[in-house]
Design a protein around this motif. Structure first.
Motif, PDB file in Angstrom:
ATOM      1  N   ASP A 238       0.824  -1.214   0.000  1.00 28.23           N
ATOM      2  CA  ASP A 238       0.000   0.000   0.000  1.00 28.23           C
ATOM      3  C   ASP A 238       0.858   1.263   0.000  1.00 28.23           C
ATOM      4  N   ALA A 239       2.083   1.150   0.521  1.00 27.39           N
ATOM      5  CA  ALA A 239       2.965   2.319   0.603  1.00 27.39           C
ATOM      6  C   ALA A 239       3.584   2.678  -0.744  1.00 27.39           C
ATOM      7  N   ALA A 240       3.463   1.787  -1.716  1.00 28.22           N
ATOM      8  CA  ALA A 240       4.093   2.047  -3.009  1.00 28.22           C
ATOM      9  C   ALA A 240       3.394   3.220  -3.704  1.00 28.22           C
ATOM     10  N   PRO A 241       4.133   4.259  -4.071  1.00 21.24           N
ATOM     11  CA  PRO A 241       3.521   5.422  -4.737  1.00 21.24           C
ATOM     12  C   PRO A 241       3.103   5.086  -6.170  1.00 21.24           C
ATOM     13  N   GLU A 242       2.168   5.853  -6.702  1.00 17.90           N
ATOM     14  CA  GLU A 242       1.673   5.594  -8.056  1.00 17.90           C
ATOM     15  C   GLU A 242       1.928   6.757  -9.002  1.00 17.90           C
ATOM     16  N   THR A 243       2.036   7.970  -8.465  1.00 14.77           N
ATOM     17  CA  THR A 243       2.252   9.140  -9.317  1.00 14.77           C
ATOM     18  C   THR A 243       3.411   9.976  -8.783  1.00 14.77           C
ATOM     19  N   ALA A 244       3.891  10.885  -9.614  1.00 17.66           N
ATOM     20  CA  ALA A 244       4.989  11.774  -9.219  1.00 17.66           C
ATOM     21  C   ALA A 244       4.797  13.128  -9.879  1.00 17.66           C
ATOM     22  N   THR A 245       5.326  14.166  -9.240  1.00 17.39           N
ATOM     23  CA  THR A 245       5.298  15.515  -9.816  1.00 17.39           C
ATOM     24  C   THR A 245       6.644  15.786 -10.477  1.00 17.39           C
ATOM     25  N   LYS A 246       6.640  15.812 -11.799  1.00 19.63           N
ATOM     26  CA  LYS A 246       7.887  16.037 -12.548  1.00 19.63           C
ATOM     27  C   LYS A 246       8.120  17.534 -12.726  1.00 19.63           C
ATOM     28  N   LEU A 247       9.353  17.961 -12.487  1.00 17.30           N
ATOM     29  CA  LEU A 247       9.735  19.358 -12.657  1.00 17.30           C
ATOM     30  C   LEU A 247      10.441  19.496 -14.008  1.00 17.30           C
TER      31      LEU A 247
ATOM     32  N   VAL B  35      17.207   9.522  -0.956  1.00 15.64           N
ATOM     33  CA  VAL B  35      15.816   9.354  -0.518  1.00 15.64           C
ATOM     34  C   VAL B  35      15.254   8.103  -1.189  1.00 15.64           C
ATOM     35  N   PHE B  36      14.184   7.545  -0.583  1.00 17.65           N
ATOM     36  CA  PHE B  36      13.640   6.282  -1.053  1.00 17.65           C
ATOM     37  C   PHE B  36      12.152   6.405  -1.348  1.00 17.65           C
ATOM     38  N   ALA B  37      11.716   5.709  -2.383  1.00 12.85           N
ATOM     39  CA  ALA B  37      10.299   5.681  -2.741  1.00 12.85           C
ATOM     40  C   ALA B  37       9.488   5.108  -1.586  1.00 12.85           C
ATOM     41  N   GLY B  38       8.279   5.651  -1.381  1.00 15.76           N
ATOM     42  CA  GLY B  38       7.401   5.165  -0.326  1.00 15.76           C
ATOM     43  C   GLY B  38       7.564   5.877   0.995  1.00 15.76           C
ATOM     44  N   THR B  39       8.601   6.724   1.126  1.00 16.52           N
ATOM     45  CA  THR B  39       8.781   7.513   2.343  1.00 16.52           C
ATOM     46  C   THR B  39       7.986   8.812   2.229  1.00 16.52           C
TER      47      THR B  39
ATOM     48  N   VAL C  46       9.065  17.227  -4.563  1.00 14.53           N
ATOM     49  CA  VAL C  46       8.346  16.653  -3.421  1.00 14.53           C
ATOM     50  C   VAL C  46       8.079  17.764  -2.419  1.00 14.53           C
ATOM     51  N   ARG C  47       6.806  18.022  -2.139  1.00 12.26           N
ATOM     52  CA  ARG C  47       6.420  19.092  -1.216  1.00 12.26           C
ATOM     53  C   ARG C  47       6.128  18.520   0.168  1.00 12.26           C
ATOM     54  N   ASN C  48       6.060  19.412   1.144  1.00 12.19           N
ATOM     55  CA  ASN C  48       5.753  19.036   2.521  1.00 12.19           C
ATOM     56  C   ASN C  48       4.452  18.247   2.573  1.00 12.19           C
ATOM     57  N   GLY C  49       4.505  17.054   3.214  1.00 13.22           N
ATOM     58  CA  GLY C  49       3.314  16.227   3.353  1.00 13.22           C
ATOM     59  C   GLY C  49       3.106  15.256   2.218  1.00 13.22           C
ATOM     60  N   GLU C  50       3.974  15.297   1.192  1.00 12.04           N
ATOM     61  CA  GLU C  50       3.825  14.403   0.051  1.00 12.04           C
ATOM     62  C   GLU C  50       4.724  13.185   0.193  1.00 12.04           C
ATOM     63  N   GLN C  51       4.386  12.158  -0.592  1.00 10.87           N
ATOM     64  CA  GLN C  51       5.172  10.936  -0.599  1.00 10.87           C
ATOM     65  C   GLN C  51       6.299  11.038  -1.616  1.00 10.87           C
ATOM     66  N   VAL C  52       7.470  10.544  -1.234  1.00 10.71           N
ATOM     67  CA  VAL C  52       8.589  10.492  -2.178  1.00 10.71           C
ATOM     68  C   VAL C  52       8.294   9.366  -3.171  1.00 10.71           C
ATOM     69  N   PRO C  53       8.214   9.656  -4.474  1.00  8.77           N
ATOM     70  CA  PRO C  53       7.766   8.637  -5.425  1.00  8.77           C
ATOM     71  C   PRO C  53       8.871   7.741  -5.977  1.00  8.77           C
ATOM     72  N   VAL C  54      10.140   8.142  -5.818  1.00 10.78           N
ATOM     73  CA  VAL C  54      11.240   7.407  -6.442  1.00 10.78           C
ATOM     74  C   VAL C  54      12.430   7.314  -5.495  1.00 10.78           C
TER      75      VAL C  54
END
Length: 614
Positions: free
Chosen positions: A99-108, A169-173, A130-138
């Motif tokens: 469930d912790a696995a992210p599905e989307t990311a915000t690309k800059l 940094v690690f995905a899912g954090t 990655v903004r405050n409160g968001e999940q690290v996707p990668v």
């Protein structure tokens, strides 16, 4: 009186047929799936527990014992549903990771614009915001920004890790404070989280030696029960007794006692950042009585730090001696120079760069500091005879000591050393409390190793070793009958790690190879996780033994009850299912958190938040 109803099947009258019909219908509804499962198992030449229940239920129907048939099938079906539900709870650690696995990311984008993409649309090298409160996707490296990242899903750490430029940094954090720009490196199945999920999934399905034995035992036990029940039925001419024996002899609790404990134990360990390769390794870890550890990077920090500042000229203070030494070292590229500079900065001393300096090969450095020549190094850089006693004393303690001189005159001594980790003593004490001997094997000098060993209370110290010597130590300990765990970096310690009964990798979060190959991988670089891992393994094995004892005791009591005439088929099935649920419930106690975090956790969170705010 005509019309009385006795749902046990011993009644008569017009309503008898209605009650019997309802009980038969209940037996068919509850028993259909049981019989189906038994037939499917027989097709692959497996005599299952379902077959025992099916024979007993069908036999009860033939005997006209409608109540017993309905009760047995209903209780078995209900028990199976509860068993499945509670077993799913033991796999909660794995489902939480999935469930912790992210599905989307915000690309800059290069032009500064952002877009939300599915993970599969990202490519290595893309910049992710990655903004405050968001999940690290990668998985990736921080390009810019600062923040505190909750890495509990990866390392089991409850305290957010401070992240800045060049941090991993690690995905899912989860980013709990700040904003980070991350260069994507591990995406989707290539991420550390995906590798952990794969590892835990395989580990929970891996069988321990005792589980394999129990399954082989049940392959003979179950058909043996059928034969024994048939023989007893023929001898006693009591078919109902034979059918009751089939029900009470079901080995359900016995068969499930080990796998449910292993799944729960490995799942709990994974949630605390400890990956155990499988059931066999869990059992072996519980037997470990000797741990062989490296010194550098394991018991020590693996990098030099300032340890001593000694004043030789009372005109100068400690801070003045250290400031002059640090300023001179700003022009040096020697590995020890950084330790002196950082030591000065830790005391909030002003360390300004010097404009000119002269490194002296093999001796140290001379620098021009405020119109004076400051030397840091050996006595050869100073004028006249110098008392070497302070240097020799520090060297005996395993420290590298250097004179600090001004215009050829010795004013002090500074010393650096690879210092002991803050959590090393706690870890060694915890291992000793579990009855585990600690052997330190290092290639470092004897004096250095001896001092570290004495400070930590290590049982045995071996120094000045080559990698093959560590292998020999492991083999010697095994020959003496010990179960040996080896903790190493996986490079020069590879032969010893492979030979040891359990190979342990520390700080494996950043090392996919360690996650895949180590028998036990400690995701966080924290020594106390080592005794915790062995303690959890011991708890799991104890749970397995308790569950086996409960299962065997239940069968014994039921056998006595049957021959005493106090246990019927329905009572037998009720007790049997209760024992199965009890075994699962005891195993689920392993899921309770027992890992104690540092008392400084809240303080560290506050420090990170203060830095982000600044």
């Amino acid at each position: 009186m005509t019309g009385d109803v006795d749902i046990t099947g011993s009644h008569h009258g017009g309503e008898f047929n209605l009650a019997a019909g309802l009980l038969i219908a209940a037996t068919v509804v509850a028993g259909y799936q049981i019989v189906k499962s038994a037939i499917q198992a027989l097709r692959i030449k497996n005599i299952s527990i379902d077959l025992l229940v099916s024979i007993a239920a069908i036999g009860a129907l033939i005997l006209g014992n409608w109540w017993e048939a309905a009760a047995v099938t209903f209780l078995f079906a209900i028990g199976g549903a509860l068993e499945k539900a509670t077993l799913n709870r033991t796999r909660k650690a794995l489902s939480d990771l999935v469930d912790a696995a992210p599905e989307t990311a915000t690309k800059l984008n290069d032009d500064g614009s952002t877009e939300t993409l599915e993970l599969w649309e990202l490519e290595p090298g893309d910049t992710v915001l990655v903004r405050n409160g968001e999940q690290v996707p990668v998985d990736g490296t921080v390009i810019s920004g600062h923040g505190g990242v909750d890495e509990a899903q990866i390392t089991g750490e409850s305290v957010p890790a401070e992240k800045a430029e060049n941090s991993e940094v690690f995905a899912g954090t989860w980013l709990r404070s700040g904003v980070l720009r991350v260069r994507a490196e591990g995406i989707g199945s290539d991420s550390t989280l995906a590798k952990i999920i794969h590892r835990v999934e395989d580990a929970q399905d891996d069988k321990a030696k005792s589980q394999t034995f129990m399954e082989k035992f049940s392959q003979w036990y179950t058909p043996g029960v059928i034969v024994a029940a048939a023989v007893i039925g023929l001898i006693t001419q009591n078919v109902e007794l034979a059918l009751t024996l089939l029900v009470i002899a079901c080995p359900g609790a016995l068969v499930i006692s080990i796998p449910v404990s292993i799944v729960a134990g490995i799942g709990r360990a994974a949630r605390d950042g400890v990956l155990i390769k499988g059931g066999e390794y869990l059992e072996t870890a519980a037997k470990v009585d000797v741990v062989v550890v490296d010194k550098t990077g394991t018991m020590t920090k693996g990098r030099p730090s300032l340890t001593d500042v000694i004043v030789l000229d009372p005109v100068y203070s400690e801070d003045e001696v250290l400031t002059l030494a640090a300023r001179a070292e700003t022009a040096s590229e020697h590995p020890l120079a950084e330790a002196i500079i950082q030591g000065a900065e830790a005391r909030n001393l002003n360390v300004e760069m010097v404009e000119s300096a002269e490194p002296v090969a093999g001796k140290g450095i001379r620098a021009d500091v405020d119109g004076h020549t400051v030397a840091v190094g050996s006595a050869d850089l100073l004028d006249g005879a110098v008392d070497n006693a302070p240097i020799l004393q520090l060297n005996e303690q395993g420290k590298t000591a250097m004179f600090v001189g001004v215009d050829g005159h010795a004013i002090g001594v500074v010393a650096v050393a690879d210092t002991i980790r803050d959590d090393a003593l706690e870890a060694v004490n915890a291992l000793h409390n579990r009855g585990i001997k600690v052997v330190m094997a290092t290639g470092d000098a004897e004096a250095v190793a001896r001092n570290v060993g004495a400070e930590l209370g290590i049982d045995e110290v071996r120094s000045e070793l080559m990698p093959e010597d560590k292998l020999t130590i492991v083999q010697e300990l095994q020959a003496d009958g010990h179960t040996v765990a080896m903790v190493g970096d996986g490079v020069n310690d590879t032969p010893a790690l492979a030979t040891a009964d359990i190979g342990v990798a520390m700080g494996a979060a950043g090392s996919p190879a360690a996650i895949e190959t180590a028998d036990i991988a400690l995701m966080a670089d924290r020594l106390p996780r080592l005794p915790y891992a062995f303690g959890l393994a011991q708890r799991t094995v104890r749970t397995m033994r308790v569950n086996i004892a409960i299962a065997l005791f239940t069968v014994l009591v039921l056998f006595i009850g049957v021959f005493a005439g106090d246990v019927t088929m329905s009572i037998g099935m009720l007790v049997h299912q209760a024992s199965v649920l009890l075994v699962i419930g005891i195993a689920m106690l392993l899921l309770r958190p027992t890992l104690k975090e540092d008392s400084v956790a809240d303080k560290k969170v506050e420090q990170i938040d203060d830095k982000v705010s600044a």
